[in-house]
Design an enzyme around this catalytic site. Sequence first.
Site, PDB file in Angstrom:
ATOM      1  N   TRP A 115      -0.403   3.046 -11.873  1.00 54.63           N
ATOM      2  CA  TRP A 115       0.283   1.917 -11.231  1.00 54.63           C
ATOM      3  C   TRP A 115      -0.777   1.138 -10.433  1.00 54.63           C
ATOM      4  CZ3 TRP A 115       2.868   1.898  -5.934  1.00 54.63           C
ATOM      5  CH2 TRP A 115       3.711   0.805  -5.786  1.00 54.63           C
TER       6      TRP A 115
ATOM      7  N   ASP B 237       3.119  12.003  -7.165  1.00 55.68           N
ATOM      8  CA  ASP B 237       3.958  10.825  -6.961  1.00 55.68           C
ATOM      9  C   ASP B 237       5.226  11.005  -7.799  1.00 55.68           C
ATOM     10  OD1 ASP B 237       4.967   8.391  -6.319  1.00 55.68           O
ATOM     11  OD2 ASP B 237       3.402   7.192  -7.267  1.00 55.68           O
TER      12      ASP B 237
ATOM     13  N   LYS C 188      14.654   3.809  -7.428  1.00 59.15           N
ATOM     14  CA  LYS C 188      15.192   3.741  -8.787  1.00 59.15           C
ATOM     15  C   LYS C 188      16.441   4.610  -8.933  1.00 59.15           C
ATOM     16  CE  LYS C 188      11.067   2.052  -9.064  1.00 59.15           C
ATOM     17  NZ  LYS C 188      10.421   0.869  -9.464  1.00 59.15           N
TER      18      LYS C 188
HETATM   19  C1  LMR Z   1       6.931  -1.216 -11.093  1.00 65.35           C
HETATM   20  O1  LMR Z   1       5.906  -0.587 -11.348  1.00 65.35           O
HETATM   21  O2  LMR Z   1       7.324  -2.183 -11.749  1.00 65.35           O
HETATM   22  C2  LMR Z   1       7.767  -0.771  -9.933  1.00 65.35           C
HETATM   23  O3  LMR Z   1       7.264   0.389  -9.384  1.00 65.35           O
HETATM   24  C3  LMR Z   1       7.966  -1.854  -8.952  1.00 65.35           C
HETATM   25  C4  LMR Z   1       6.730  -2.181  -8.178  1.00 65.35           C
HETATM   26  O4  LMR Z   1       6.818  -2.185  -6.952  1.00 65.35           O
HETATM   27  O5  LMR Z   1       5.689  -2.462  -8.771  1.00 65.35           O
END
Ligand code: LMR
Length: 398
Positions: free
Chosen positions: A131, A211, A246
Amino acid sequence: MHFDAIGRVPGDPILGLMEAYAADSNPRKFDLGVGVYKDALGLTPILQSVKLAEQRLVERQTTKTYIGGHGDAAFGKVINDLVLGADNALIGQQRAGATQTPGGTGALRLSADFIAHCLPGRGIWLSNPTWPIHETLYAAAGIKVSHYPYVGSDNRLDVEAMLATLELIPKGDVVLLHACCHNPTGFDLSQDDWHRVLDVVRRRELLPLIDFAYQGFGDGLEQDAWAVRLFARELPELLITSSCSKNFGLYRERTGALIVCAGSADKLLDIRSQLAFLARNLWSTPPDHGAAVVATILGDPELKSLWADEVEAMRLRIAQLRSGLVEALGPHGLGERFAHIGVQRGMFSYTGLNAEQVKRLREEHSVYMVSSGRANVAGIDATRLDLLAAAIADVCVS
Ligand code: LMR
């Protein structure tokens, strides 16, 4: 002037897609960008269990005074139970404690400050890819960020390469693992893989940070906690970041927790004193409403069972969308090429589409997804799978 040297940074690559999608007037558009669940009507509704809990709170809540640095104790208890399992020995031994945070991102940020202040000099290792906010958030706390391989250029999970790099991580460094529903790829480790990761983590004396943002969206609420509970059982120390965005649909209420498992009850108290101090400097005390909703739901057997059914319905719908999309791609001769979408778990799929194809999907078909090729499967409209498949086929073959 004071501000003259300040330039402009690009908008957030994920949240920015929400605005671009909203501004698109094409009625046939698809929103596969930000990780938000959508139902059959394309809406992100408030869960029924959440509505009922909110009604109770409105009737019964008597004050809006501050809650403490660790947040609502009732929330801390139920989230510990949800993540670790109510019968987990660590809870009885008072070796696991939850600190309420503004969302999973808040939990990650608190973990970053904890590492920077209490474990100075330790680096953090992230999966490649991960992420994007993991990258910037730990760097912003002054922590050295490095990577271990996770998915190769062939868009397949590469556990051997991951393990080989974990073997080289300096003793004491932190390794961030995704409990389930890996963001952005959707590729999860098997139980056997987790055992192998655990073995390296233990031998190399690494500190795992798991996580856990998608509990319930992979294989089920309990099943998704399997790896977290394995690590909590087998290792004396562990950090876990949990999100209620979520699985409770509480995206904007910013509800999450940093759970610390320590070697003794006394050590946990030391760590919690540090976390309260660090949180005080970040947000003082956490926002209450979302956590109060979660505590109300998980503290009431009927609401909890309604909620668990609602999570399961979301999970099943996502699984159906995955297989439905692979099926719809079949007539275009792409069923095999995209078979991985059916194997991946959670909201996200690393489709394997490149940045140019993603750009064309957006410009020519109003299909919005992250430029890395990550699609939010939970945003697909099941009645228009054929249209989506045709759009994907168009950018793949021409
Ligand atoms: C995502 O990856 O789309 C979600 O976790 C929302 C975000 O805050 O990025």
